[in-house]
Design a protein around this motif. Structure first.
Motif, short mmCIF file in Angstrom:
data_model
loop_
_atom_site.label_atom_id
_atom_site.label_comp_id
_atom_site.label_asym_id
_atom_site.label_seq_id
_atom_site.Cartn_x
_atom_site.Cartn_y
_atom_site.Cartn_z
N PRO A 38 -6.79 9.48 103.37
CA PRO A 38 -5.57 10.30 103.40
C PRO A 38 -4.42 9.77 104.24
O PRO A 38 -3.29 10.22 104.07
CB PRO A 38 -6.08 11.64 103.96
CG PRO A 38 -7.50 11.70 103.51
CD PRO A 38 -8.00 10.29 103.61
N ASP A 39 -4.68 8.81 105.14
CA ASP A 39 -3.58 8.27 105.94
C ASP A 39 -3.58 6.74 105.97
O ASP A 39 -3.12 6.13 106.93
CB ASP A 39 -3.63 8.82 107.37
CG ASP A 39 -2.29 8.67 108.09
OD1 ASP A 39 -1.24 8.68 107.40
OD2 ASP A 39 -2.28 8.54 109.33
N ALA A 40 -4.10 6.13 104.92
CA ALA A 40 -4.08 4.66 104.85
C ALA A 40 -4.05 4.21 103.40
O ALA A 40 -4.60 4.88 102.51
CB ALA A 40 -5.30 4.06 105.55
N TYR A 132 1.61 15.07 107.73
CA TYR A 132 0.53 15.41 108.65
C TYR A 132 0.25 16.91 108.64
O TYR A 132 -0.91 17.33 108.77
CB TYR A 132 0.86 14.94 110.06
CG TYR A 132 0.70 13.45 110.24
CD1 TYR A 132 -0.51 12.82 109.94
CD2 TYR A 132 1.76 12.65 110.68
CE1 TYR A 132 -0.65 11.44 110.09
CE2 TYR A 132 1.62 11.28 110.83
CZ TYR A 132 0.41 10.69 110.53
OH TYR A 132 0.26 9.33 110.66
N LEU A 133 1.28 17.72 108.50
CA LEU A 133 1.07 19.17 108.40
C LEU A 133 0.28 19.53 107.15
O LEU A 133 -0.58 20.42 107.17
CB LEU A 133 2.41 19.91 108.42
CG LEU A 133 3.13 19.96 109.77
CD1 LEU A 133 4.54 20.52 109.60
CD2 LEU A 133 2.35 20.80 110.78
N GLU A 134 0.55 18.82 106.06
CA GLU A 134 -0.20 19.05 104.82
C GLU A 134 -1.67 18.66 105.00
O GLU A 134 -2.57 19.38 104.55
CB GLU A 134 0.42 18.26 103.67
CG GLU A 134 1.76 18.81 103.21
CD GLU A 134 2.41 17.95 102.13
OE1 GLU A 134 1.83 16.90 101.78
OE2 GLU A 134 3.49 18.33 101.65
N LEU A 135 -1.92 17.53 105.67
CA LEU A 135 -3.30 17.12 105.94
C LEU A 135 -4.00 18.14 106.83
O LEU A 135 -5.16 18.49 106.60
CB LEU A 135 -3.33 15.75 106.61
CG LEU A 135 -2.92 14.53 105.77
CD1 LEU A 135 -3.08 13.26 106.59
CD2 LEU A 135 -3.74 14.44 104.50
N GLN A 136 -3.28 18.61 107.84
CA GLN A 136 -3.87 19.58 108.77
C GLN A 136 -4.20 20.90 108.07
O GLN A 136 -5.22 21.53 108.37
CB GLN A 136 -2.91 19.83 109.93
CG GLN A 136 -3.51 20.66 111.06
CD GLN A 136 -2.50 20.93 112.15
OE1 GLN A 136 -1.42 21.46 111.89
NE2 GLN A 136 -2.83 20.54 113.38
N PHE A 170 5.97 12.54 120.12
CA PHE A 170 5.46 13.69 120.87
C PHE A 170 5.88 15.01 120.20
O PHE A 170 5.15 16.00 120.26
CB PHE A 170 5.95 13.64 122.31
CG PHE A 170 5.29 12.58 123.15
CD1 PHE A 170 3.93 12.35 123.05
CD2 PHE A 170 6.03 11.82 124.04
CE1 PHE A 170 3.30 11.37 123.82
CE2 PHE A 170 5.41 10.85 124.82
CZ PHE A 170 4.05 10.62 124.71
N LYS A 171 7.05 15.03 119.56
CA LYS A 171 7.48 16.23 118.84
C LYS A 171 6.56 16.51 117.66
O LYS A 171 6.29 17.68 117.34
CB LYS A 171 8.92 16.07 118.36
CG LYS A 171 9.97 16.30 119.44
CD LYS A 171 11.37 16.20 118.85
CE LYS A 171 12.44 16.56 119.87
NZ LYS A 171 13.81 16.46 119.31
N ILE A 172 6.08 15.46 117.01
CA ILE A 172 5.10 15.65 115.93
C ILE A 172 3.84 16.29 116.49
O ILE A 172 3.28 17.22 115.90
CB ILE A 172 4.78 14.29 115.26
CG1 ILE A 172 5.97 13.81 114.44
CG2 ILE A 172 3.54 14.41 114.37
CD1 ILE A 172 5.78 12.43 113.81
#
Length: 227
Positions: A38-40, A132-136, A170-172
């Motif tokens: 999912p992230d590569a 990343y929010l979608e993955l989470q 860091f905001k992410i």
């Protein structure tokens, strides 16, 4: 006898130089990025008929070609081949096992679809966060989006004085883990080092609200209020 040696030498040279030739159509069909996880991605491209692979930050890997469709990637320790799935017409990278069965392991993705890390490393932070929010939302325990991963990456940027990049990373982390005192503490630290004392104060305050036993935040807020 000399003739036999010459013939044998000719056969060896020809066989060693008989590298696969990829047609222009085949190159167009197989060039692109294949979803590894999912992230590569596994990025496939060609240069003067040479097959090249990019994978997890390693550029221009030249695999060992076994035939026009099959190759071995030492860095991945995988034997792979290009296959087209008759059910969807898409190209896949298939891991070649001992039984030589055809599997559809890594699907070629449309150009418009990229994994979050693709955007992260190109400083497209809004798109990275969205991914990343979608993955989470699908799996909050996914190791790919652990808080410590982004914290470490942000501090790597901070150590090289890339303040804007560190703040964005860091905001992410804050968006992914809004109930963590540590993410606000790290963001405050980045703002402080960049010279933004007000944002440092605001984020240390948020960190302290979530975790009162934060001596660094306590010291900074006390000093800021006494100015």
């Amino acid at each position: 006898m000399k003739y036999l040696y010459f013939l044998l030498f000719t056969v060896i040279v020809c066989s060693c130089s008989d590298k696969p030739v990829f047609s222009e159509t085949f190159q167009q069909q197989t060039t692109g990025h294949y979803l590894f996880h999912p992230d590569a991605e596994i990025d496939v491209h060609y240069d003067n008929n040479k097959l090249l692979i990019d994978w997890v930050g390693v550029k221009d890997i030249e695999p060992l070609l076994l035939d026009n469709e099959t190759f071995y990637i030492k860095e991945m320790n995988k034997k792979m081949r290009f296959v087209q799935n008759p059910s969807d017409g898409l190209y896949y990278l298939s891991e070649v096992m001992g039984d030589e069965s055809v599997t559809y392991d890594y699907r070629k993705q449309p150009d418009s679809i990229r994994v979050p890390s693709y955007y992260l490393h190109r400083k497209a932070y809004d798109k990275a966060l969205k991914g990343y929010l979608e993955l989470q939302s699908k799996d909050s325990s996914l190791a790919l989006i652990e808080e410590v991963k982004f914290n470490r990456f942000g501090y790597n940027k901070l150590s090289s004085k890339a303040y804007e990049e560190a703040i964005a990373i860091f905001k992410i982390n804050v968006a992914l883990y809004p109930k963590s005192a540590n993410v606000y503490d790290s963001l405050a630290d980045a703002y402080l080092r960049s010279g933004d004392s007000l944002q440092a104060y605001n984020n240390y305050s948020k960190s302290l609200a979530l975790e009162s036993a934060n001596p660094r935040a306590q010291r900074y807020i006390k000093a800021y209020n006494n100015e």
